[in-house]
Design a protein around this motif. Sequence first.
Motif, PDB file in Angstrom:
ATOM      1  N   ARG A   1      77.972  31.421 -25.696  1.00  0.00           N
ATOM      2  CA  ARG A   1      77.944  32.279 -27.028  1.00  0.00           C
ATOM      3  C   ARG A   1      79.092  32.012 -27.643  1.00  0.00           C
ATOM      4  N   LEU A   2      80.236  32.077 -27.230  1.00  0.00           N
ATOM      5  CA  LEU A   2      81.423  31.672 -27.978  1.00  0.00           C
ATOM      6  C   LEU A   2      81.204  30.365 -28.892  1.00  0.00           C
ATOM      7  N   MET A   3      80.573  29.474 -28.465  1.00  0.00           N
ATOM      8  CA  MET A   3      80.610  28.288 -29.168  1.00  0.00           C
ATOM      9  C   MET A   3      79.474  28.203 -30.148  1.00  0.00           C
ATOM     10  N   GLU A   4      78.538  29.246 -30.039  1.00  0.00           N
ATOM     11  CA  GLU A   4      77.501  29.471 -31.144  1.00  0.00           C
ATOM     12  C   GLU A   4      78.243  30.000 -32.439  1.00  0.00           C
ATOM     13  N   LEU A   5      79.210  31.006 -31.955  1.00  0.00           N
ATOM     14  CA  LEU A   5      79.860  31.675 -33.151  1.00  0.00           C
ATOM     15  C   LEU A   5      80.791  30.882 -33.609  1.00  0.00           C
ATOM     16  N   THR A   6      81.440  30.112 -32.916  1.00  0.00           N
ATOM     17  CA  THR A   6      82.359  29.286 -33.559  1.00  0.00           C
ATOM     18  C   THR A   6      81.889  28.309 -34.556  1.00  0.00           C
ATOM     19  N   GLU A   7      80.522  27.642 -34.034  1.00  0.00           N
ATOM     20  CA  GLU A   7      79.813  26.895 -34.985  1.00  0.00           C
ATOM     21  C   GLU A   7      79.316  27.408 -36.201  1.00  0.00           C
ATOM     22  N   GLU A   8      78.842  28.618 -36.140  1.00  0.00           N
ATOM     23  CA  GLU A   8      78.349  29.267 -37.247  1.00  0.00           C
ATOM     24  C   GLU A   8      79.612  29.486 -38.294  1.00  0.00           C
ATOM     25  N   ALA A   9      80.809  29.740 -37.672  1.00  0.00           N
ATOM     26  CA  ALA A   9      81.873  29.684 -38.729  1.00  0.00           C
ATOM     27  C   ALA A   9      82.259  28.527 -39.340  1.00  0.00           C
ATOM     28  N   VAL A  10      82.283  27.382 -38.535  1.00  0.00           N
ATOM     29  CA  VAL A  10      82.494  26.006 -38.924  1.00  0.00           C
ATOM     30  C   VAL A  10      81.480  25.733 -40.101  1.00  0.00           C
ATOM     31  N   ARG A  11      80.106  25.932 -39.826  1.00  0.00           N
ATOM     32  CA  ARG A  11      79.052  25.649 -40.944  1.00  0.00           C
ATOM     33  C   ARG A  11      79.415  26.349 -41.956  1.00  0.00           C
ATOM     34  N   ARG A  12      79.803  27.807 -42.033  1.00  0.00           N
ATOM     35  CA  ARG A  12      79.858  28.408 -43.492  1.00  0.00           C
ATOM     36  C   ARG A  12      80.941  28.032 -44.238  1.00  0.00           C
ATOM     37  N   VAL A  13      82.187  27.451 -43.377  1.00  0.00           N
ATOM     38  CA  VAL A  13      83.264  26.934 -44.225  1.00  0.00           C
ATOM     39  C   VAL A  13      83.286  25.741 -44.720  1.00  0.00           C
ATOM     40  N   VAL A  14      82.603  24.809 -44.102  1.00  0.00           N
ATOM     41  CA  VAL A  14      82.172  23.364 -44.342  1.00  0.00           C
ATOM     42  C   VAL A  14      81.362  23.509 -45.694  1.00  0.00           C
ATOM     43  N   ASP A  15      80.036  24.191 -45.538  1.00  0.00           N
ATOM     44  CA  ASP A  15      79.269  24.399 -46.526  1.00  0.00           C
ATOM     45  C   ASP A  15      79.707  24.830 -47.861  1.00  0.00           C
ATOM     46  N   ALA A  16      80.810  25.884 -47.791  1.00  0.00           N
ATOM     47  CA  ALA A  16      81.609  26.323 -48.921  1.00  0.00           C
ATOM     48  C   ALA A  16      82.421  25.080 -49.612  1.00  0.00           C
ATOM     49  N   GLY A  17      82.543  24.062 -48.998  1.00  0.00           N
ATOM     50  CA  GLY A  17      83.529  23.045 -49.250  1.00  0.00           C
ATOM     51  C   GLY A  17      85.033  23.297 -49.268  1.00  0.00           C
ATOM     52  N   VAL A  18      85.233  23.984 -48.191  1.00  0.00           N
ATOM     53  CA  VAL A  18      86.770  24.518 -47.956  1.00  0.00           C
ATOM     54  C   VAL A  18      87.113  23.572 -46.769  1.00  0.00           C
ATOM     55  N   ARG A  19      88.572  23.055 -46.934  1.00  0.00           N
ATOM     56  CA  ARG A  19      88.901  22.221 -45.913  1.00  0.00           C
ATOM     57  C   ARG A  19      89.356  23.212 -44.524  1.00  0.00           C
ATOM     58  N   LEU A  20      88.812  22.540 -43.467  1.00  0.00           N
ATOM     59  CA  LEU A  20      88.867  23.482 -42.332  1.00  0.00           C
ATOM     60  C   LEU A  20      89.650  23.039 -41.308  1.00  0.00           C
TER      61      LEU A  20
ATOM     62  N   LEU B   1      85.576  22.789 -28.280  1.00  0.00           N
ATOM     63  CA  LEU B   1      86.148  23.014 -29.787  1.00  0.00           C
ATOM     64  C   LEU B   1      86.396  21.332 -30.262  1.00  0.00           C
ATOM     65  N   GLU B   2      87.040  20.742 -29.511  1.00  0.00           N
ATOM     66  CA  GLU B   2      87.074  19.207 -29.865  1.00  0.00           C
ATOM     67  C   GLU B   2      86.037  18.358 -30.267  1.00  0.00           C
ATOM     68  N   GLN B   3      84.746  18.445 -29.457  1.00  0.00           N
ATOM     69  CA  GLN B   3      83.677  17.916 -29.860  1.00  0.00           C
ATOM     70  C   GLN B   3      82.877  18.414 -31.108  1.00  0.00           C
ATOM     71  N   LEU B   4      83.112  19.868 -31.049  1.00  0.00           N
ATOM     72  CA  LEU B   4      82.564  20.489 -32.395  1.00  0.00           C
ATOM     73  C   LEU B   4      83.214  20.142 -33.837  1.00  0.00           C
ATOM     74  N   ALA B   5      84.693  20.087 -33.645  1.00  0.00           N
ATOM     75  CA  ALA B   5      85.547  19.478 -34.671  1.00  0.00           C
ATOM     76  C   ALA B   5      85.021  18.061 -35.057  1.00  0.00           C
ATOM     77  N   ALA B   6      84.899  17.199 -33.808  1.00  0.00           N
ATOM     78  CA  ALA B   6      84.460  15.729 -34.217  1.00  0.00           C
ATOM     79  C   ALA B   6      82.938  15.658 -34.982  1.00  0.00           C
ATOM     80  N   ARG B   7      82.149  16.518 -34.489  1.00  0.00           N
ATOM     81  CA  ARG B   7      80.740  16.521 -35.002  1.00  0.00           C
ATOM     82  C   ARG B   7      80.650  16.914 -36.408  1.00  0.00           C
ATOM     83  N   TYR B   8      81.433  17.912 -36.758  1.00  0.00           N
ATOM     84  CA  TYR B   8      81.733  18.418 -38.401  1.00  0.00           C
ATOM     85  C   TYR B   8      82.839  17.578 -39.020  1.00  0.00           C
ATOM     86  N   GLU B   9      83.561  16.623 -38.406  1.00  0.00           N
ATOM     87  CA  GLU B   9      84.549  15.802 -39.184  1.00  0.00           C
ATOM     88  C   GLU B   9      85.670  16.693 -39.712  1.00  0.00           C
TER      89      GLU B   9
END
Length: 258
Positions: free
Chosen positions: A93-112, A141-149
Amino acid sequence: MRYVAVGDSFTEGVGDELPDGGVRGWADLVAGGLAAASGEAVEYANLAVRGRLLGPIVTEQVPAALALDPAPTLLTFNGGGNDLMRPGVDPGRLMELTEEAVRRVVDAGVRLVLISGADPSDRLPFGRTVRRRAARLTDDLEQLAARYEVTFVNAFADTELHRADYWSPDRLHLGPPGHRRVASLVLAALGHDVAAAAVDPGPEPRRRVLAEARYYREHVLPWVGRHLRGRSSGDARTGKHRDWVPVTPVPAGAAPLA
């Protein structure tokens, strides 16, 4: 540049107390370092609140950060440390929440920049359990960051931060040297020529019976008491900079991470 930080006590700056009773912390130091590097003022906001669980960071702080006007150009994200210290935590669940945040920030065009918290477990009660959970979260988290670059700063794996010199008396929050080191790691990850801040090595302090008893009385028991009552150190608190504040370059010759 407009830089906003979201998270819990780690990002708020707890442990790096100022004479006026406020806190500074690594995110404030990053803002100062960015201003020093560019020679221009940086707009800075910090929405982090001590004690916050990952859910409110994702559902409240991230939308508020992206709603700032004008919009941010850089966002640092850390969360989940408070969840890891609770029984029955669901890592998935922690990773689901974190990925939700990552997706929102990336989709907004903000460097994360995703940041894993430093590892406090060497001197904590039930430290091995905390370390095991945090190690899994960090790997995910490291894998998530790599997936979303997106940029990932692995403070958890920084062995220098395991030394007691970098921690505050409560052993849970970084002290001023620890916050300086994390700031230098973040600035380096952003491409700035910053050496990792370090303190002179010395012997690890010996644990004495009276000192341990005092530690449990002053830090552990109050923490347990709050959680048994369903309370948090961040109750009724808000982020320290909920809108843009200017951070100007430090004077010539001054150290940006001082």
